[in-house]
Design a protein around this motif. Structure first.
Motif, short mmCIF file in Angstrom:
data_model
loop_
_atom_site.label_atom_id
_atom_site.label_comp_id
_atom_site.label_asym_id
_atom_site.label_seq_id
_atom_site.Cartn_x
_atom_site.Cartn_y
_atom_site.Cartn_z
N CYS A 1 1.13 -1.29 -0.39
CA CYS A 1 -0.48 0.53 -0.12
C CYS A 1 0.81 1.53 0.24
O CYS A 1 1.90 0.80 0.43
N PRO B 1 -4.22 12.23 -5.61
CA PRO B 1 -2.98 11.14 -5.33
C PRO B 1 -1.91 11.68 -6.18
O PRO B 1 -1.02 10.94 -5.96
N ARG C 1 -2.82 4.75 5.37
CA ARG C 1 -2.88 4.26 4.22
C ARG C 1 -3.85 4.00 3.54
O ARG C 1 -4.55 4.34 3.24
N ASP C 2 -3.90 4.30 2.09
CA ASP C 2 -4.42 4.41 0.68
C ASP C 2 -5.02 3.82 -0.30
O ASP C 2 -5.14 2.34 0.05
N LEU C 3 -4.20 3.58 -1.08
CA LEU C 3 -3.67 2.39 -2.31
C LEU C 3 -3.39 1.22 -2.12
O LEU C 3 -2.00 1.33 -2.31
N HIS D 1 1.21 5.27 0.91
CA HIS D 1 0.59 6.28 1.43
C HIS D 1 0.46 7.65 2.08
O HIS D 1 1.70 7.50 1.26
N TRP D 2 -0.53 8.33 2.70
CA TRP D 2 -0.37 10.06 2.21
C TRP D 2 0.87 9.99 2.97
O TRP D 2 1.28 11.21 2.79
#
Length: 51
Positions: free
Chosen positions: A14, A41, A24-26, A16-17
């Motif tokens: 994943c 993003p 956690r994001d994508l 993270h921003w």
């Protein structure tokens, strides 16, 4: 910063921003790729790690 990605591993990762794997994001599924992560993003990733 990230606009696209390739995951050549057998694990799900994943992006993270925020640094140190916060927010956690994508998910980047094993053996997949994305040519463009999208407008919002784009260039926002600060770290990548296993989900």
């Amino acid at each position: 910063m990230m606009s696209s990605w390739v995951n050549n591993t057998s694990m799900v990762y994943c992006w993270h921003w925020h640094e140190n794997f916060a927010v956690r994001d994508l998910p980047m599924n094993a053996g997949t790729a994305s040519l463009y992560v999208g407008k919002d993003p784009n260039d926002q990733a600060s770290s990548v790690g296993p989900c």
